[in-house]
Design a protein around this motif. Structure first.
Motif, short mmCIF file in Angstrom:
data_model
loop_
_atom_site.label_atom_id
_atom_site.label_comp_id
_atom_site.label_asym_id
_atom_site.label_seq_id
_atom_site.Cartn_x
_atom_site.Cartn_y
_atom_site.Cartn_z
N ILE A 89 0.86 -1.20 0.00
CA ILE A 89 0.00 0.00 0.00
C ILE A 89 0.89 1.24 0.00
O ILE A 89 1.77 1.39 0.86
N GLU A 134 -4.00 -11.64 5.48
CA GLU A 134 -3.92 -10.34 6.13
C GLU A 134 -3.82 -10.41 7.64
O GLU A 134 -3.10 -9.60 8.26
N SER A 135 -4.48 -11.36 8.27
CA SER A 135 -4.42 -11.44 9.74
C SER A 135 -3.01 -11.74 10.22
O SER A 135 -2.51 -11.11 11.16
N GLY A 138 -0.68 -8.80 9.21
CA GLY A 138 -0.99 -7.66 10.06
C GLY A 138 -0.35 -7.81 11.44
O GLY A 138 0.15 -6.84 12.02
N LEU A 148 -0.96 -2.47 8.83
CA LEU A 148 -1.03 -3.45 7.73
C LEU A 148 -0.67 -2.73 6.43
O LEU A 148 -1.31 -1.75 6.05
N ARG A 150 -0.18 -4.35 3.26
CA ARG A 150 -0.54 -5.09 2.06
C ARG A 150 -1.93 -5.69 2.26
O ARG A 150 -2.33 -5.92 3.40
N THR A 151 -2.63 -5.95 1.19
CA THR A 151 -3.91 -6.66 1.26
C THR A 151 -3.93 -7.75 0.20
O THR A 151 -3.21 -7.68 -0.81
N ASN A 152 -4.74 -8.75 0.43
CA ASN A 152 -4.84 -9.83 -0.54
C ASN A 152 -5.46 -9.35 -1.85
O ASN A 152 -5.09 -9.82 -2.93
N SER A 153 -6.37 -8.42 -1.76
CA SER A 153 -7.01 -7.88 -2.96
C SER A 153 -5.98 -7.20 -3.86
O SER A 153 -5.98 -7.39 -5.08
#
Length: 250
Positions: A89, A134-135, A138, A148, A150-153
């Motif tokens: 991100i 993410e969990s 994070g 956090l 980064r995201t999986n999306s």
């Protein structure tokens, strides 16, 4: 005869180029070490993973990794495995973040450069970033005092772009992001910290990469004769005979 005037032996080579997921690939039961074990006595597997790097930095250093002066004629495969850092991100990790359109340009640039040094598209394999849990990631970020990042999306957006680049450029691709989530399976077992691969994840990568590599290496002979095929009275006749056919497997 001591063989001092004999021709140097040249092993075919596979290059693994990418970020930390590639750099760690030679750890115990890492995906790179699994591939190397399969190809012992047939092919050298070279790890050129650079922890923390994104595709922009990879694109810059690639010409320092390989050129026309580096015996490219015996490179049978070249994997490019970036995206896990690119998809960070921007607001949380501006150093590693690479915009999606720039990521696409970088992959295409690397493929184009390899072609100029005689590594054609059919020897290149792109590998998408894996999914992000993410969990777990994070929790890792919180432990370092970060939010956090980064995201999986987002990882999925870069994975889809990687697949599209492979299609448009004529390379093969290993879509880890999709494969690890196939049929909505729990992919947490593939990741050690939410981002990097676990032992199971490394085995998954090796198992799915191998069929793509096997097509490129299936005709490679064993380098140097099997020990039982060497003439004990006249070993030079076997060991220095460049026309020897390696019919016996290890």
């Amino acid at each position: 005869m001591n063989g001092s005037n004999s021709k140097m032996i040249s092993f075919p080579r596979i290059f693994l180029f990418g970020d930390s997921i590639t750099q760690f690939a030679f750890e115990t039961r890492g995906w790179g070490s699994i591939i190397a074990e399969k190809l012992v006595r047939k092919c050298d597997v070279l790890n050129r993973g650079l922890s923390g790097y994104n595709s922009t930095w990879g694109n810059i250093v690639l010409p320092q990794m390989i050129s026309k002066n580096s015996s490219v004629e015996n490179i049978v495969a070249f994997t490019i495995f970036f995206g896990a850092n690119d998809c960070a991100i921007k607001e949380e990790n501006p150093i590693q973040h690479v915009p999606l359109d720039e990521y696409v340009k970088n992959l295409k640039s690397m493929i184009s450069y390899l072609k100029t040094v005689d590594v054609p598209e059919n020897r290149v394999i792109l590998i998408t970033p894996p999914p992000l849990q993410e969990s777990a990631w994070g929790k890792w970020c919180n432990g370092k005092g970060y939010k956090l990042n980064r995201t999986n999306s987002l990882a999925g957006d870069y994975a889809k772009a990687c697949v599209q680049v492979a299609s448009s450029c004529g390379t093969e691709v290993l879509d880890l992001w999709t494969l690890m989530q196939k049929d909505n399976q729990d992919y947490s077992c593939y990741l050690s910290d939410g981002l990097h691969l676990s032992v199971t994840g490394n085995e998954f990568v090796a198992a799915n990469l191998w069929p793509l590599l096997e097509k490129k290496v299936s005709s490679l002979p064993i380098v140097l004769p099997y020990w039982a095929d060497i003439d004990p009275l006249h070993p030079e006749a076997t060991l220095l005979d460049t026309s020897y056919e390696f019919k016996t497997k290890i």
